[in-house]
Design a protein around this motif. Sequence first.
Motif, PDB file in Angstrom:
ATOM      1  N   ARG A 160       0.835  -1.190   0.000  1.00 22.64           N
ATOM      2  CA  ARG A 160       0.000   0.000   0.000  1.00 22.64           C
ATOM      3  C   ARG A 160       0.878   1.251   0.000  1.00 22.64           C
ATOM      4  O   ARG A 160       2.031   1.232   0.451  1.00 22.64           O
ATOM      5  N   ALA A 161       0.306   2.323  -0.527  1.00 17.97           N
ATOM      6  CA  ALA A 161       0.983   3.616  -0.488  1.00 17.97           C
ATOM      7  C   ALA A 161       0.569   4.330   0.786  1.00 17.97           C
ATOM      8  O   ALA A 161      -0.612   4.418   1.113  1.00 17.97           O
ATOM      9  N   TRP A 162       1.535   4.846   1.513  1.00 18.32           N
ATOM     10  CA  TRP A 162       1.239   5.589   2.733  1.00 18.32           C
ATOM     11  C   TRP A 162       2.312   6.648   2.937  1.00 18.32           C
ATOM     12  O   TRP A 162       3.363   6.620   2.300  1.00 18.32           O
ATOM     13  N   SER A 163       2.028   7.581   3.807  1.00 21.09           N
ATOM     14  CA  SER A 163       2.980   8.654   4.062  1.00 21.09           C
ATOM     15  C   SER A 163       3.042   8.922   5.560  1.00 21.09           C
ATOM     16  O   SER A 163       2.003   8.945   6.227  1.00 21.09           O
ATOM     17  N   PRO A 164       4.238   9.122   6.110  1.00 23.31           N
ATOM     18  CA  PRO A 164       4.345   9.484   7.525  1.00 23.31           C
ATOM     19  C   PRO A 164       3.784  10.862   7.817  1.00 23.31           C
ATOM     20  O   PRO A 164       3.620  11.236   8.974  1.00 23.31           O
ATOM     21  N   PHE A 165       3.452  11.643   6.781  1.00 25.98           N
ATOM     22  CA  PHE A 165       2.898  12.976   6.949  1.00 25.98           C
ATOM     23  C   PHE A 165       1.394  13.003   6.702  1.00 25.98           C
ATOM     24  O   PHE A 165       0.830  14.057   6.450  1.00 25.98           O
ATOM     25  N   GLY A 166       0.750  11.840   6.779  1.00 23.12           N
ATOM     26  CA  GLY A 166      -0.684  11.760   6.573  1.00 23.12           C
ATOM     27  C   GLY A 166      -1.007  10.962   5.332  1.00 23.12           C
ATOM     28  O   GLY A 166      -0.114  10.470   4.628  1.00 23.12           O
ATOM     29  N   PRO A 167      -2.305  10.807   5.009  1.00 20.35           N
ATOM     30  CA  PRO A 167      -2.693  10.040   3.825  1.00 20.35           C
ATOM     31  C   PRO A 167      -2.061  10.618   2.570  1.00 20.35           C
ATOM     32  O   PRO A 167      -2.004  11.846   2.413  1.00 20.35           O
ATOM     33  N   PRO A 168      -1.564   9.782   1.677  1.00 25.59           N
ATOM     34  CA  PRO A 168      -0.944  10.286   0.441  1.00 25.59           C
ATOM     35  C   PRO A 168      -1.916  11.143  -0.364  1.00 25.59           C
ATOM     36  O   PRO A 168      -3.078  10.791  -0.529  1.00 25.59           O
ATOM     37  N   ARG A 169      -1.441  12.283  -0.816  1.00 25.79           N
ATOM     38  CA  ARG A 169      -2.270  13.174  -1.625  1.00 25.79           C
ATOM     39  C   ARG A 169      -2.094  12.821  -3.099  1.00 25.79           C
ATOM     40  O   ARG A 169      -0.966  12.722  -3.591  1.00 25.79           O
ATOM     41  N   PRO A 170      -3.206  12.686  -3.830  1.00 25.58           N
ATOM     42  CA  PRO A 170      -3.075  12.422  -5.270  1.00 25.58           C
ATOM     43  C   PRO A 170      -2.610  13.679  -6.006  1.00 25.58           C
ATOM     44  O   PRO A 170      -2.805  14.812  -5.536  1.00 25.58           O
ATOM     45  N   LYS A 171      -2.014  13.474  -7.140  1.00 26.93           N
ATOM     46  CA  LYS A 171      -1.488  14.579  -7.945  1.00 26.93           C
ATOM     47  C   LYS A 171      -2.611  15.211  -8.759  1.00 26.93           C
ATOM     48  O   LYS A 171      -3.399  14.513  -9.407  1.00 26.93           O
ATOM     49  N   GLN A 172      -2.707  16.535  -8.746  1.00 22.88           N
ATOM     50  CA  GLN A 172      -3.713  17.244  -9.515  1.00 22.88           C
ATOM     51  C   GLN A 172      -3.360  17.192 -11.002  1.00 22.88           C
ATOM     52  O   GLN A 172      -2.217  17.424 -11.389  1.00 22.88           O
ATOM     53  N   GLN A 173      -4.392  16.915 -11.834  1.00 22.39           N
ATOM     54  CA  GLN A 173      -4.162  16.731 -13.274  1.00 22.39           C
ATOM     55  C   GLN A 173      -5.012  17.684 -14.112  1.00 22.39           C
ATOM     56  O   GLN A 173      -5.341  17.386 -15.255  1.00 22.39           O
ATOM     57  N   SER A 174      -5.367  18.856 -13.561  1.00 16.50           N
ATOM     58  CA  SER A 174      -6.260  19.774 -14.278  1.00 16.50           C
ATOM     59  C   SER A 174      -5.589  20.464 -15.463  1.00 16.50           C
ATOM     60  O   SER A 174      -6.255  20.802 -16.450  1.00 16.50           O
ATOM     61  N   GLU A 175      -4.270  20.681 -15.383  1.00 14.95           N
ATOM     62  CA  GLU A 175      -3.597  21.492 -16.396  1.00 14.95           C
ATOM     63  C   GLU A 175      -3.782  20.976 -17.821  1.00 14.95           C
ATOM     64  O   GLU A 175      -4.074  21.765 -18.730  1.00 14.95           O
ATOM     65  N   PRO A 176      -3.617  19.669 -18.090  1.00  6.05           N
ATOM     66  CA  PRO A 176      -3.792  19.210 -19.478  1.00  6.05           C
ATOM     67  C   PRO A 176      -5.195  19.475 -20.018  1.00  6.05           C
ATOM     68  O   PRO A 176      -5.359  19.762 -21.218  1.00  6.05           O
ATOM     69  N   PHE A 177      -6.207  19.418 -19.163  1.00  6.92           N
ATOM     70  CA  PHE A 177      -7.580  19.642 -19.621  1.00  6.92           C
ATOM     71  C   PHE A 177      -7.828  21.125 -19.897  1.00  6.92           C
ATOM     72  O   PHE A 177      -8.523  21.476 -20.860  1.00  6.92           O
ATOM     73  N   PHE A 178      -7.257  22.008 -19.068  1.00  8.21           N
ATOM     74  CA  PHE A 178      -7.347  23.438 -19.365  1.00  8.21           C
ATOM     75  C   PHE A 178      -6.646  23.755 -20.688  1.00  8.21           C
ATOM     76  O   PHE A 178      -7.149  24.545 -21.504  1.00  8.21           O
ATOM     77  N   ALA A 179      -5.481  23.172 -20.916  1.00  9.16           N
ATOM     78  CA  ALA A 179      -4.741  23.409 -22.148  1.00  9.16           C
ATOM     79  C   ALA A 179      -5.518  22.910 -23.361  1.00  9.16           C
ATOM     80  O   ALA A 179      -5.577  23.581 -24.405  1.00  9.16           O
ATOM     81  N   ALA A 180      -6.143  21.738 -23.241  1.00 11.35           N
ATOM     82  CA  ALA A 180      -6.932  21.203 -24.351  1.00 11.35           C
ATOM     83  C   ALA A 180      -8.139  22.088 -24.643  1.00 11.35           C
ATOM     84  O   ALA A 180      -8.487  22.321 -25.810  1.00 11.35           O
ATOM     85  N   ALA A 181      -8.791  22.600 -23.582  1.00  5.28           N
ATOM     86  CA  ALA A 181      -9.936  23.488 -23.782  1.00  5.28           C
ATOM     87  C   ALA A 181      -9.516  24.764 -24.510  1.00  5.28           C
ATOM     88  O   ALA A 181     -10.204  25.230 -25.433  1.00  5.28           O
ATOM     89  N   LEU A 182      -8.383  25.352 -24.131  1.00  6.42           N
ATOM     90  CA  LEU A 182      -7.897  26.571 -24.788  1.00  6.42           C
ATOM     91  C   LEU A 182      -7.583  26.319 -26.256  1.00  6.42           C
ATOM     92  O   LEU A 182      -7.933  27.128 -27.129  1.00  6.42           O
ATOM     93  N   LEU A 183      -6.946  25.190 -26.533  1.00  9.63           N
ATOM     94  CA  LEU A 183      -6.613  24.863 -27.916  1.00  9.63           C
ATOM     95  C   LEU A 183      -7.870  24.684 -28.760  1.00  9.63           C
ATOM     96  O   LEU A 183      -7.944  25.156 -29.905  1.00  9.63           O
ATOM     97  N   LEU A 184      -8.881  24.059 -28.221  1.00 15.24           N
ATOM     98  CA  LEU A 184     -10.139  23.834 -28.962  1.00 15.24           C
ATOM     99  C   LEU A 184     -10.859  25.161 -29.190  1.00 15.24           C
ATOM    100  O   LEU A 184     -11.481  25.356 -30.247  1.00 15.24           O
ATOM    101  N   PHE A 185     -10.810  26.062 -28.230  1.00 12.46           N
ATOM    102  CA  PHE A 185     -11.410  27.387 -28.429  1.00 12.46           C
ATOM    103  C   PHE A 185     -10.731  28.103 -29.601  1.00 12.46           C
ATOM    104  O   PHE A 185     -11.391  28.724 -30.440  1.00 12.46           O
ATOM    105  N   LEU A 186      -9.405  28.043 -29.630  1.00 15.71           N
ATOM    106  CA  LEU A 186      -8.690  28.707 -30.703  1.00 15.71           C
ATOM    107  C   LEU A 186      -9.025  28.099 -32.068  1.00 15.71           C
ATOM    108  O   LEU A 186      -9.167  28.809 -33.072  1.00 15.71           O
ATOM    109  N   VAL A 187      -9.141  26.761 -32.116  1.00 10.53           N
ATOM    110  CA  VAL A 187      -9.496  26.106 -33.382  1.00 10.53           C
ATOM    111  C   VAL A 187     -10.889  26.509 -33.819  1.00 10.53           C
ATOM    112  O   VAL A 187     -11.151  26.756 -35.009  1.00 10.53           O
TER     113      VAL A 187
END
Length: 344
Positions: free
Chosen positions: A314-341
């Motif tokens: 299992r994944a664990w951290s001595p500093f509390g429950p492991p935090r998942p990595k935020q993945q919003s940036e690629p979706f914002f970038a894709a939305a901007l590119l589609l607006f421009l197209v």
Amino acid sequence: MSWTDYFAYSWAWVLLILLPVLWWLGRSRSRRARQLARQAAGLLGWQQVVGWSAWRRQMGLLLAGLFLVIAATGPQWGHDPKQRVAFGRDVVIVLDISRSMLARDRSDAQSTQLLSRLERAKSYLADWLDVLERRGGYRLGVVWFAGQARLVCPLTDDYQHVRAVIELAHPDLWGPAGRLAMSERGAIGTSLRQALEVAVEAHDPAARDFQDILLISDGDDQDISPADLADQARQRSIRIHALGVGRSEPAAYIPGPNPQEFLQWDGQIVQTRRRDDLLTTLARVSGGEYIPEETASQPLVHWWVHTLSREPKRAWSPFGPPRPKQQSEPFFAAALLLFLVALA
């Protein structure tokens, strides 16, 4: 794990209801624009070409809106690289410190000197801790037991502390009261039942399915059979692995409180044998493995390499429950590119 765990703001999915509205508004605006274009083309005598451009604009805006909604939900997976995350299991070491563990019935692998069962157990644990310390990620706890049991080290990743606790283990450490001669159930001698009860309760419920008990004993149990405790451990997804120290034959003698004396009971010298049958049953009922010490020169290292290290971690951290990595940036970038197209 629920699908909502993959989104920091799962409530933002309600924004999807706006996409059909935007689509309808876009089509209405596009329809009016086409009507005006046809009228202008008719007045000027041009041929109006309608199709791909309008479709591209509508689909681009719709997909851009979809990606914006996904980005707004805060998609998250993997692990935040800024937070230290470890991968391993929780193992509670249950070490027998009854007087039968002082019996000297095997020699050291490097010499002919007879070592007690407890000394050999400490040596095997030291070898294993060397491997675990290089590997990392495993949390360890320590329980001492004889007629009673005590949790002397809660689950920790501080291997130096675990080493110190194991090194101190001895039947006489706590004086006459610490010899644990009488169990609460009235049995004289060792009680594996109490040891397993304490070990099971020492486990963290949050780590279910990644938990083990490592029992190190000669199996010289005087209490009622603890096999039902092994079944309870199995029901909680906790497996019991047993390292059997000592010899099943011939019997050995237990050193007494005075030098050059052996322990006696009712005028007879007490004999002790390794109980392979009991230790095997405990391991089998709980789904674990029984390891006689003669399996290898470093039996715990052998067991870890061939068994425990291959189990899920299992994944664990001595500093509390492991935090998942935020993945919003690629979706914002894709939305901007589609607006421009769409607006091109």
